[in-house]
Design a protein around this motif. Sequence first.
Motif, PDB file in Angstrom:
ATOM      1  N   CYS A 297       0.839  -1.198   0.000  1.00 37.01           N
ATOM      2  CA  CYS A 297       0.000   0.000   0.000  1.00 37.01           C
ATOM      3  C   CYS A 297       0.874   1.248   0.000  1.00 37.01           C
ATOM      4  O   CYS A 297       1.472   1.609   1.021  1.00 37.01           O
ATOM      5  N   LYS A 298       0.958   1.896  -1.133  1.00 38.24           N
ATOM      6  CA  LYS A 298       1.790   3.094  -1.265  1.00 38.24           C
ATOM      7  C   LYS A 298       0.989   4.372  -1.040  1.00 38.24           C
ATOM      8  O   LYS A 298       1.521   5.366  -0.551  1.00 38.24           O
ATOM      9  N   THR A 299      -0.293   4.355  -1.454  1.00 36.88           N
ATOM     10  CA  THR A 299      -1.140   5.543  -1.350  1.00 36.88           C
ATOM     11  C   THR A 299      -2.422   5.192  -0.598  1.00 36.88           C
ATOM     12  O   THR A 299      -2.715   4.015  -0.366  1.00 36.88           O
ATOM     13  N   VAL A 300      -3.204   6.207  -0.239  1.00 32.55           N
ATOM     14  CA  VAL A 300      -4.378   5.976   0.597  1.00 32.55           C
ATOM     15  C   VAL A 300      -5.411   5.114  -0.114  1.00 32.55           C
ATOM     16  O   VAL A 300      -6.077   4.276   0.508  1.00 32.55           O
ATOM     17  N   ASP A 301      -5.567   5.281  -1.430  1.00 31.70           N
ATOM     18  CA  ASP A 301      -6.548   4.466  -2.143  1.00 31.70           C
ATOM     19  C   ASP A 301      -6.165   2.991  -2.142  1.00 31.70           C
ATOM     20  O   ASP A 301      -7.024   2.114  -2.233  1.00 31.70           O
TER      21      ASP A 301
ATOM     22  N   ASP B  80       3.272  11.636  -3.778  1.00 28.43           N
ATOM     23  CA  ASP B  80       3.497  13.084  -3.719  1.00 28.43           C
ATOM     24  C   ASP B  80       2.271  13.905  -4.091  1.00 28.43           C
ATOM     25  O   ASP B  80       2.281  15.127  -3.943  1.00 28.43           O
ATOM     26  N   ASP B  81       1.219  13.254  -4.567  1.00 34.94           N
ATOM     27  CA  ASP B  81       0.006  13.984  -4.916  1.00 34.94           C
ATOM     28  C   ASP B  81      -0.703  14.488  -3.661  1.00 34.94           C
ATOM     29  O   ASP B  81      -0.765  13.792  -2.637  1.00 34.94           O
ATOM     30  N   ILE B  82      -1.265  15.692  -3.751  1.00 33.95           N
ATOM     31  CA  ILE B  82      -2.040  16.241  -2.639  1.00 33.95           C
ATOM     32  C   ILE B  82      -3.378  15.506  -2.570  1.00 33.95           C
ATOM     33  O   ILE B  82      -4.158  15.525  -3.528  1.00 33.95           O
ATOM     34  N   VAL B  83      -3.638  14.871  -1.438  1.00 36.79           N
ATOM     35  CA  VAL B  83      -4.880  14.121  -1.277  1.00 36.79           C
ATOM     36  C   VAL B  83      -5.935  14.965  -0.566  1.00 36.79           C
ATOM     37  O   VAL B  83      -7.126  14.854  -0.852  1.00 36.79           O
ATOM     38  N   ILE B  84      -5.504  15.819   0.358  1.00 40.81           N
ATOM     39  CA  ILE B  84      -6.428  16.644   1.138  1.00 40.81           C
ATOM     40  C   ILE B  84      -5.866  18.063   1.271  1.00 40.81           C
ATOM     41  O   ILE B  84      -4.676  18.241   1.533  1.00 40.81           O
ATOM     42  N   ILE B  85      -6.719  19.042   1.113  1.00 41.08           N
ATOM     43  CA  ILE B  85      -6.429  20.394   1.603  1.00 41.08           C
ATOM     44  C   ILE B  85      -7.386  20.574   2.774  1.00 41.08           C
ATOM     45  O   ILE B  85      -8.587  20.793   2.591  1.00 41.08           O
ATOM     46  N   MET B  86      -6.861  20.401   3.982  1.00 44.26           N
ATOM     47  CA  MET B  86      -7.698  20.378   5.184  1.00 44.26           C
ATOM     48  C   MET B  86      -7.677  21.748   5.848  1.00 44.26           C
ATOM     49  O   MET B  86      -6.653  22.182   6.378  1.00 44.26           O
TER      50      MET B  86
ATOM     51  N   ILE C 105      -1.919  18.159   2.460  1.00 41.46           N
ATOM     52  CA  ILE C 105      -1.575  16.806   2.901  1.00 41.46           C
ATOM     53  C   ILE C 105      -1.436  15.897   1.685  1.00 41.46           C
ATOM     54  O   ILE C 105      -2.358  15.792   0.867  1.00 41.46           O
ATOM     55  N   THR C 106      -0.304  15.229   1.556  1.00 37.97           N
ATOM     56  CA  THR C 106      -0.087  14.297   0.448  1.00 37.97           C
ATOM     57  C   THR C 106      -0.511  12.882   0.841  1.00 37.97           C
ATOM     58  O   THR C 106      -0.711  12.574   2.024  1.00 37.97           O
ATOM     59  N   HIS C 107      -0.627  12.013  -0.156  1.00 37.11           N
ATOM     60  CA  HIS C 107      -0.883  10.590   0.110  1.00 37.11           C
ATOM     61  C   HIS C 107       0.215  10.033   1.011  1.00 37.11           C
ATOM     62  O   HIS C 107      -0.068   9.276   1.952  1.00 37.11           O
TER      63      HIS C 107
END
Length: 709
Positions: free
Chosen positions: A73-77, A266-272, A286-288
């Motif tokens: 699992c490298k990314t949140v998805d 490195d992709d932005i997953v959330i702008i919280m 926040i990145t993955h």
Amino acid sequence: MGESKRTLVTIYIFKGLGFLYTVVTYPFLAYFGYRNLRESSKIKARPTGDSSDTPYRCVQSFDKLTTTLWDECKTVDDLFTRAVRLFNDQPCLGFRECLSEEDEKQPNGKVFKKVIMANEYQWLTYAEVNTRVTNLGSGLMALGLSPRSRVVLFAETRAEWMIAVQACYRYNFTVVTLYSTLGDEAVIHGINETEVTHVITSNDLLPKFKSLLSHMPKVKHIIYMEEGKKPDTDGYKAEIHSMRAVEQLGQKPDNLLSPVTKPTRDDIVIIMYTSGSTGLPKGVLITHGNMMCGMSGQCERIPGLCPNDIYIGYLPLAHVLELTAETSCIGHGTRVGYSSPQTLSDQSSKIKKGSKGDSTILKPTLMAAVPLIMDRLYKTVWDKVTEGGRYQRALFKFAYDYKLKSINRGLDTPILNKMVFKKVRAILGGRVRLMLSGGAPLSADTQRFMNICFCCPVLQGYGLTETVGAGTVALACDYSCGRVGPPLTCNEIKFRDWEEGGYRTSDTPNPRGEILLGGGNITMGYFKNKAKTDEDFFVENGQRWFCSGDIGEFVEDGSLKIIDRKKDLVKLQAGEYVSLAKVETVLTTISMIDSACVYADSLKMFTVCLIVPNTKHIKQLAKTLGLEESTQFEALCTDKKIEEHIFKIVADVCKKAKLQSFEIPKKIHLCAEMWTPDSGLVTDAFKLKRKVIQQRYQSEINRMYMTKG
């Protein structure tokens, strides 16, 4: 036999049973108690070098910090994809249907909404959630979103929120999170600053946009989560879609074939967006990779997390604590059942008397809580104990004191757990095995109470949005209070001197200073705010660091204590520094007080305090003082006898907590208005909005300072 004699006889019987129980089981319990004490006293973290400002690391990850839960699992998805493969037909997300809603008039004339809920949870399996995630993601692409496009999630915590965010994880859309109770100005700011074209909201919040859309020129599509009556969608300056309609659009063969660009770490997953306790909220990038690192550390501290667990989700999903907790649970096959602070227990404000709260029906094994929620549970139980007869009070006190001594020796009390504390545990369904507290400092009294009465560890943690909620979490075997545990396996922590407050890394017996956190969980900074990013973040030897503004101390075993906060530190006229949060933590342990905000004018010699008293307790006090029973709550808050009595309680409790005389408020004002996120005086995480509170009560603050304290 009189009540006094019955009380004494019962206590002696329990003491006798306790003695026999100890004699029979002592060898077995002593072994496990010794083992627990030995485990809890082990060194948990240590410095990586010899200098006073060297970083501390957890002993489990001393040589290498963790970056993911599983190598595949490298990314949140990837987490949800793995979970669907392993737990396909098992329950994933649960919700409770609202059968009816009615108004209930209170004695003071106010009207409260009460709900009657179904007596069971409905569940979507991992396979069903997966289908909806795919359909929604495809449907959003059909409506014009492309990989790395931004979409706002502005809704209350619920199953559809999680389905929507999982769709964005999978299709590489960047989610912009906004608290559902944010004011109009903050909502407009977040949406315009991120330039989103698509907004996902709830049925209840949709009408808010009718007047706001004229201030949001880029918004073209609003998707609402269906619930109850279909909303009126006329008059909006944007296309309005139901979430189901977008999913049906995504089901069409042509749309399902839409290409998907898989996200990278490195992709932005959330702008919280933070809850905005001071000024307009800031968007944290926040990145993955950030999320994966943070969750790898957090989950290591949750022993035995598995599909047999049930997590109750009720805190705002726009808060990093709740989002990472639920995402982690789903990754482990744990089912998540949804609730709200107003329906959490049988005693919650929106539950009709005689109806059951969500915890009673769901019977969760895991939950996260902010200190305010735990303080409320603490006061609820003590109120019930106090209302009982002398027999019940004496019995509870004996059981409480006996278990406290046992816990301090590393032992448990299974008999008392079943005979005395079972009713307390039932408030949260009776099966909670672990609680996680974060968001603000938890008082030692409340933490000890929760450990004893709910018969489970209460893990206090420390983290910020800027660190994906990760930083430290106490170990499950550590029942000590007032500490937030050692660094997580994903990050390290070091201090830097703060001369103004008198904290230095060279302090003895323990190093102290401003807490700096470093690791893969440290986020990329603030959206379109380079100046603030440069102020709070830096890179050193390839490691990214965040400057928290909190003051900490490492104790002997490597656990962290939060002892102060730079922003909450006010210098009085005579030169003394007062930590406002420190004093407030003491005050909120008082059953008479629901909320408290300490204010310090740097041109004055003393502090003052705004207090929201507990409605039930203030009425009981009024009766004791001989006031009319029909007196309204608002009138009681202005009564001088009531104020003087509460002031005396405040002074006594502060002295017992060993606060310095200059820290103890010399004047108080009782506020009749409840401080809730809806009132705008606290954030969704129930943190005080000091500036807003000050502005609302400036005349009362001025009045308190008019006379000498």
